[in-house]
Design an enzyme around this catalytic site. Sequence first.
Site, PDB file in Angstrom:
ATOM      1  N   LYS A 118      33.326  23.757  93.091  1.00 57.05           N
ATOM      2  CA  LYS A 118      33.597  24.943  93.791  1.00 57.05           C
ATOM      3  C   LYS A 118      33.093  25.494  94.988  1.00 57.05           C
ATOM      4  CE  LYS A 118      33.686  28.866  90.971  1.00 57.05           C
ATOM      5  NZ  LYS A 118      33.060  29.971  91.634  1.00 57.05           N
ATOM      6  N   GLY A 174      33.912  35.714  94.220  1.00 60.38           N
ATOM      7  CA  GLY A 174      32.683  36.296  94.746  1.00 60.38           C
ATOM      8  C   GLY A 174      32.142  35.509  95.893  1.00 60.38           C
ATOM      9  N   SER A 204      19.905  34.277  94.852  1.00 63.39           N
ATOM     10  CA  SER A 204      21.387  33.988  95.289  1.00 63.39           C
ATOM     11  C   SER A 204      21.805  33.428  96.296  1.00 63.39           C
ATOM     12  CB  SER A 204      21.977  35.549  95.545  1.00 63.39           C
ATOM     13  OG  SER A 204      23.387  35.568  95.880  1.00 63.39           O
ATOM     14  N   ASP A 216      25.551  29.616  86.273  1.00 63.31           N
ATOM     15  CA  ASP A 216      26.723  29.584  85.841  1.00 63.31           C
ATOM     16  C   ASP A 216      27.221  29.100  84.223  1.00 63.31           C
ATOM     17  OD1 ASP A 216      27.817  30.995  87.872  1.00 63.31           O
ATOM     18  OD2 ASP A 216      28.455  29.367  89.236  1.00 63.31           O
ATOM     19  N   ARG A 219      34.740  31.550  82.800  1.00 60.23           N
ATOM     20  CA  ARG A 219      33.583  30.761  82.144  1.00 60.23           C
ATOM     21  C   ARG A 219      33.438  31.465  80.617  1.00 60.23           C
ATOM     22  NH1 ARG A 219      32.501  27.277  85.959  1.00 60.23           N
ATOM     23  NH2 ARG A 219      32.192  28.126  88.061  1.00 60.23           N
TER      24      ARG A 219
HETATM   25  C1  S3P Z   1      27.643  30.300  94.208  1.00 59.93           C
HETATM   26  C2  S3P Z   1      26.389  30.869  94.024  1.00 59.93           C
HETATM   27  C3  S3P Z   1      26.129  31.605  92.954  1.00 59.93           C
HETATM   28  C4  S3P Z   1      27.128  31.144  91.439  1.00 59.93           C
HETATM   29  C5  S3P Z   1      28.383  31.111  91.983  1.00 59.93           C
HETATM   30  C6  S3P Z   1      28.715  30.088  93.277  1.00 59.93           C
HETATM   31  C7  S3P Z   1      27.766  29.575  95.505  1.00 59.93           C
HETATM   32  O1  S3P Z   1      26.056  32.750  92.937  1.00 59.93           O
HETATM   33  O2  S3P Z   1      26.984  32.013  90.455  1.00 59.93           O
HETATM   34  O3  S3P Z   1      29.289  30.574  91.088  1.00 59.93           O
HETATM   35  O4  S3P Z   1      28.828  28.916  95.769  1.00 59.93           O
HETATM   36  O5  S3P Z   1      27.154  30.005  96.619  1.00 59.93           O
HETATM   37  P1  S3P Z   1      24.990  33.639  93.387  1.00 59.93           P
HETATM   38  O6  S3P Z   1      24.691  33.157  94.501  1.00 59.93           O
HETATM   39  O7  S3P Z   1      25.684  35.126  93.268  1.00 59.93           O
HETATM   40  O8  S3P Z   1      23.891  33.513  92.318  1.00 59.93           O
END
Ligand code: S3P
Length: 450
Positions: A29, A101, A174, A327, A401
Amino acid sequence: MTSHSHTMRPRAAHSGSALKGAMTVPGDKSISHRAMMFGAMAMGRTTVSGLLEGEDVLATGRAMQALGASVEKTGETWTIDGLGVGGFLEPTDDLDFGNAGTGVRLTMGLVGAYRFVTRFVGDASLSARPMGRVLDPLRAIGVEVVEHHDNRLPVALRGPRTPLPVDYRVPMASAQVKSCVLLAGLVIPGETRVVEPIMTRDHTEKMLAGFGADISVGTDEAGVRTIRVKGLPDLRGQDIVVPGDPSSAGFPLVAGLIVPGSDITITNVLMNPTRTGLIETLIEMGGDITLENRRTSGGEDIADLRVRHSRLRGVIVPPERAPSMIDEYPVLAVAAAYAQGRTEMAGIEELRVKESDRLAAVARGLEANGVVCEEGTDFLIVEGTGGVRGGGTVKTHLDHRIAMSFLVMGLAADRPVTVDDDTMIATSFPSFAADFTRLGASFSAPGDAQ
Ligand code: S3P
């Protein structure tokens, strides 16, 4: 707020036969979102095979079209004709990221510094998640936050006449915040710096380098990373092959470990070290997982994972491992429920701001199925007894999830486990039910004759 309506569809998972055979999981993803975005931003043509065709990534694809890129699927390959850095056009409508997100936070960086207004919306889950973590560095760049609701969606951004490069220390672990700042830096003259005290997934850094960005990473003795990117690079379209998503692989991995007699091979899984914390933990728990056919492709480690039913024992999961399995805690909690003894997971406060408050959602789901656990502000303790009673219904709170984790739990429980809604699974793993059914799993819609 938004036009999202949602019809819930409950689903139950039953214990039954062993899970056997080979499967592939959908494309990663994180890499899929970035392939869409970076392809849209680069000059010329990007092709992507193995793209995750989940709702989240498709929403990002539509957003890139709304910004002027051409995004098309021909056969099994996606083609993106990009506009070059600085080339996005003002969208005529809101950009709707649904549940995603990653899509919304990275795109805020991608277009936030442009001298036009972009409005970002999402579903009820996404609209409840904090956006201040990306709005803060964007404000430092000079981006005007024209609209926000307590730093939540809907958000509208307008770039400044003269955006300024920033030197930003990411205050939480993050990858989304890191990526947002780096992407904004691409349209700002000069050098943008991001300091990352705790390493998170590095797909943005690796992929931007592949597209031709002037980006460098330094790591000091304490492990603190400093990423530097120069603005206004010439990015060129790339041919991308997306490997299988290790987060999606977590579901068949845990299912194979807990369902008696199982023996599954999951092929072509991304083994980037910033993503493999779950596998490490499951092996520590006594899980019989072997990495076969290890290889590299597109600068990433890949392997096939063979998993067999195992007697698991509880472990202490160190907080510093959290970013590499952030995750995967919901499905790890399911494995922990089937283990003998206590599993402690610490340093997991970020779980509270995911698609749902995953700490609370997991704890309630475990309790509903007879598993003893303790939920702290930033930790979860699961008391494993080697088996799970089941029989409960789990509230999924628009969280894919949570739905998949508890369906996996039901595959070995004494009584079926029901999730109140399985529709959100389509955001990241549209073939979940079909793939598991092929391995021998048994699901029903509550009310069906069994
Ligand atoms: C992701 C970063 C993570 C993860 C999300 C995908 C990404 O989030 O939980 O499913 O692709 O950069 P955070 O950066 O908020 O931890």
